[in-house]
Design a protein around this motif. Structure first.
Motif, PDB file in Angstrom:
ATOM      1  N   ASN A  83      27.133  41.951  50.087  1.00  0.00           N
ATOM      2  CA  ASN A  83      27.755  43.160  49.523  1.00  0.00           C
ATOM      3  C   ASN A  83      28.043  44.213  50.583  1.00  0.00           C
ATOM      4  O   ASN A  83      27.900  45.413  50.334  1.00  0.00           O
ATOM      5  CB  ASN A  83      26.904  43.741  48.392  1.00  0.00           C
ATOM      6  N   SER A 130      36.618  42.353  44.894  1.00  0.00           N
ATOM      7  CA  SER A 130      36.672  42.171  43.444  1.00  0.00           C
ATOM      8  C   SER A 130      36.653  40.679  43.167  1.00  0.00           C
ATOM      9  O   SER A 130      37.165  39.881  43.940  1.00  0.00           O
ATOM     10  CB  SER A 130      37.952  42.770  42.862  1.00  0.00           C
ATOM     11  N   LYS A 131      36.087  40.338  42.034  1.00  0.00           N
ATOM     12  CA  LYS A 131      35.995  38.933  41.622  1.00  0.00           C
ATOM     13  C   LYS A 131      36.265  38.893  40.116  1.00  0.00           C
ATOM     14  O   LYS A 131      35.361  38.643  39.324  1.00  0.00           O
ATOM     15  CB  LYS A 131      34.597  38.421  41.964  1.00  0.00           C
ATOM     16  N   PRO A 132      37.527  39.147  39.701  1.00  0.00           N
ATOM     17  CA  PRO A 132      37.822  39.338  38.282  1.00  0.00           C
ATOM     18  C   PRO A 132      37.559  38.127  37.397  1.00  0.00           C
ATOM     19  O   PRO A 132      37.177  38.286  36.250  1.00  0.00           O
ATOM     20  CB  PRO A 132      39.305  39.702  38.275  1.00  0.00           C
ATOM     21  N   GLU A 136      41.118  44.943  48.169  1.00  0.00           N
ATOM     22  CA  GLU A 136      42.139  45.982  48.172  1.00  0.00           C
ATOM     23  C   GLU A 136      42.338  46.440  49.615  1.00  0.00           C
ATOM     24  O   GLU A 136      41.389  46.857  50.286  1.00  0.00           O
ATOM     25  CB  GLU A 136      41.709  47.148  47.287  1.00  0.00           C
ATOM     26  N   GLU A 183      40.974  49.814  50.697  1.00  0.00           N
ATOM     27  CA  GLU A 183      39.507  49.832  50.813  1.00  0.00           C
ATOM     28  C   GLU A 183      39.055  49.127  52.083  1.00  0.00           C
ATOM     29  O   GLU A 183      38.105  49.564  52.738  1.00  0.00           O
ATOM     30  CB  GLU A 183      38.863  49.160  49.604  1.00  0.00           C
TER      31      GLU A 183
END
Length: 95
Positions: A48, A53-55, A63, A66
């Motif tokens: 981490n 993101s891991k939708p 992103e 980011e």
């Protein structure tokens, strides 16, 4: 041999150009964008450290804005920037 080298370089350039226009990056895009190895990216995701993101619970997305902020964190200042801040501080305390 030389043709193969030229094709590899063109392929890398194409990936960089396509990746630079995307706002959402895949792992492959991130490898091309940062130059980090795949294993290092997965290691940072696992710990981490890297924003992701891991939708769907499987595929990783990043992103770009980011990632840019993350890459530029803990920025070091040059001597002239430090001197300018010191001078600004001295000037503000004389008032």
């Amino acid at each position: 041999m030389e043709n193969q080298l030229i094709l590899e370089k063109l392929n890398r350039l194409e990936k960089l150009i396509v990746g630079s226009t995307k706002e959402i990056l895949t792992v492959e895009d991130l490898i091309n964008y940062t130059g980090y190895k795949r294993s290092y990216i997965y290691k940072m995701v696992h710990k981490n450290i890297l924003p992701f993101s891991k939708p769907n619970g499987k595929t990783l997305f990043f992103e770009k804005s980011e990632i840019d902020r993350w890459l530029l964190q803990n920025k070091s200042q040059s001597e002239s920037q430090i001197e300018d801040k010191a001078q600004d501080y001295i000037n503000s305390t004389k008032k």
